[in-house]
Design a protein around this motif. Structure first.
Motif, PDB file in Angstrom:
ATOM      1  N   ARG A   5       0.830  -1.194   0.000  1.00  0.00           N
ATOM      2  CA  ARG A   5       0.000   0.000   0.000  1.00  0.00           C
ATOM      3  C   ARG A   5       0.864   1.242   0.000  1.00  0.00           C
ATOM      4  NH1 ARG A   5      -4.879  -1.110   4.379  1.00  0.00           N
ATOM      5  NH2 ARG A   5      -5.925  -2.764   3.209  1.00  0.00           N
ATOM      6  N   VAL A   6       0.358   2.302  -0.637  1.00  0.00           N
ATOM      7  CA  VAL A   6       1.014   3.605  -0.582  1.00  0.00           C
ATOM      8  C   VAL A   6      -0.019   4.632  -0.150  1.00  0.00           C
ATOM      9  CG1 VAL A   6       2.762   3.074  -2.315  1.00  0.00           C
ATOM     10  CG2 VAL A   6       0.573   4.028  -3.046  1.00  0.00           C
ATOM     11  N   ARG A   8      -2.316   7.834  -0.211  1.00  0.00           N
ATOM     12  CA  ARG A   8      -2.995   8.526  -1.310  1.00  0.00           C
ATOM     13  C   ARG A   8      -2.246   9.789  -1.726  1.00  0.00           C
ATOM     14  NH1 ARG A   8      -8.398   9.106  -2.965  1.00  0.00           N
ATOM     15  NH2 ARG A   8      -8.521   6.875  -2.593  1.00  0.00           N
ATOM     16  N   GLU A  10       0.759  10.338  -1.900  1.00  0.00           N
ATOM     17  CA  GLU A  10       2.029  10.085  -2.582  1.00  0.00           C
ATOM     18  C   GLU A  10       1.846   9.699  -4.049  1.00  0.00           C
ATOM     19  OE1 GLU A  10       4.163   7.166  -0.381  1.00  0.00           O
ATOM     20  OE2 GLU A  10       4.226   8.371   1.465  1.00  0.00           O
ATOM     21  N   VAL A  11       0.608   9.594  -4.489  1.00  0.00           N
ATOM     22  CA  VAL A  11       0.359   9.172  -5.868  1.00  0.00           C
ATOM     23  C   VAL A  11      -0.601  10.136  -6.554  1.00  0.00           C
ATOM     24  CG1 VAL A  11       0.724   6.741  -5.369  1.00  0.00           C
ATOM     25  CG2 VAL A  11      -1.580   7.680  -5.226  1.00  0.00           C
ATOM     26  N   ARG A  12      -0.563  10.145  -7.865  1.00  0.00           N
ATOM     27  CA  ARG A  12      -1.549  10.874  -8.665  1.00  0.00           C
ATOM     28  C   ARG A  12      -2.511   9.850  -9.255  1.00  0.00           C
ATOM     29  NH1 ARG A  12      -0.715  13.027 -14.749  1.00  0.00           N
ATOM     30  NH2 ARG A  12      -2.844  13.761 -15.115  1.00  0.00           N
ATOM     31  N   LEU A  13      -3.768   9.939  -8.874  1.00  0.00           N
ATOM     32  CA  LEU A  13      -4.769   9.020  -9.413  1.00  0.00           C
ATOM     33  C   LEU A  13      -5.151   9.444 -10.824  1.00  0.00           C
ATOM     34  CD1 LEU A  13      -7.280   8.315  -6.498  1.00  0.00           C
ATOM     35  CD2 LEU A  13      -5.427   6.866  -7.334  1.00  0.00           C
TER      36      LEU A  13
END
Length: 228
Positions: A5-6, A8, A10-13
């Motif tokens: 898991r990372v 939210r 830290e990521v671009r959806l």
């Protein structure tokens, strides 16, 4: 499993479906939306489309085009096709759906209602189809025809309705559209918007650069896009 898991943040959806073959849209499909503009409830679905190039992610920016001064919001339930079909019976229509997501059918009203009433151009400027935040499988949704649907602009609630207001439910729409085109996995069907759009407010209200638009559907989540 709980692993891999990372956070939210830290990521671009991205959009859950980024390059569909078709984006099929339905106009005047909420009773309250017909009432707010004083038009008759249609007897058959009104179909138009967007180009897939309009799709952006659930938190990406909407680019306000210089060609329009009347950019509007439309929170919508989007269904995603998971099984190929043509001439689909209403009774089997939901078997062809893999799941649902939230959409904003961003609309340039000056192009949609004037300039030759070119609905396609008014609906399909680049970035005019935010989607997300996820593809929610149909098994995870208790009743897709009984979900609250809302849109707010800069924190002010503009649309507050329910998919109970749909004039043509999903099985009817899928059966209707599949008379004309073959539906294939990944095709997206935007099912219409409820009352509360900017164009029919008195006076009308339109999006401007710097605004933040949030569209939310019960059980499906929310998308939030800044206008730049």
């Amino acid at each position: 499993s709980g692993r891999h898991r990372v956070a939210r943040g830290e990521v671009r959806l991205l959009a859950p479906i980024g390059d569909p073959q078709k984006v099929i849209c339905v106009g005047l499909n909420y009773r309250d939306h017909c009432l707010e503009q004083d038009v008759k409830v249609p007897k058959e679905p009104i179909i138009f489309s967007k180009f897939p190039s309009a799709i952006i992610g659930p938190f990406d920016d909407i680019v306000h085009p210089r060609e329009s001064s009347e950019v509007d919001w439309e929170a919508e339930l989007a269904a995603v096709i998971g099984k190929k079909g043509r001439h689909i019976e209403e009774s089997a229509a939901l078997d062809h759906v893999v799941g649902f997501t939230v959409a904003n059918d961003v609309s340039a009203r000056d192009w949609q209602t004037r300039n030759g009433r070119q609905w396609l151009l008014g609906k399909t400027f680049d970035t005019f189809c935010p989607l997300g935040p996820a593809l929610v499988t149909k098994e995870a949704v208790a009743d897709v025809h009984n979900l609250s649907i809302r849109c707010s602009v800069n924190g002010q609630l503009m649309q507050d309705s329910s998919t109970r207001q749909l004039i043509f439910p999903l099985p009817k729409l899928i059966a209707w559209v599949s008379q004309f085109v073959t539906l294939v996995p990944g095709d997206i069907l935007l099912t219409g918007t409820p009352a509360g759009v900017g164009y029919f407010r008195k006076p009308p209200v339109f999006l401007k650069r710097g605004d933040e638009v949030r569209c939310e559907i019960e059980e499906l989540g929310a998308i939030c896009n800044k206008v730049v």
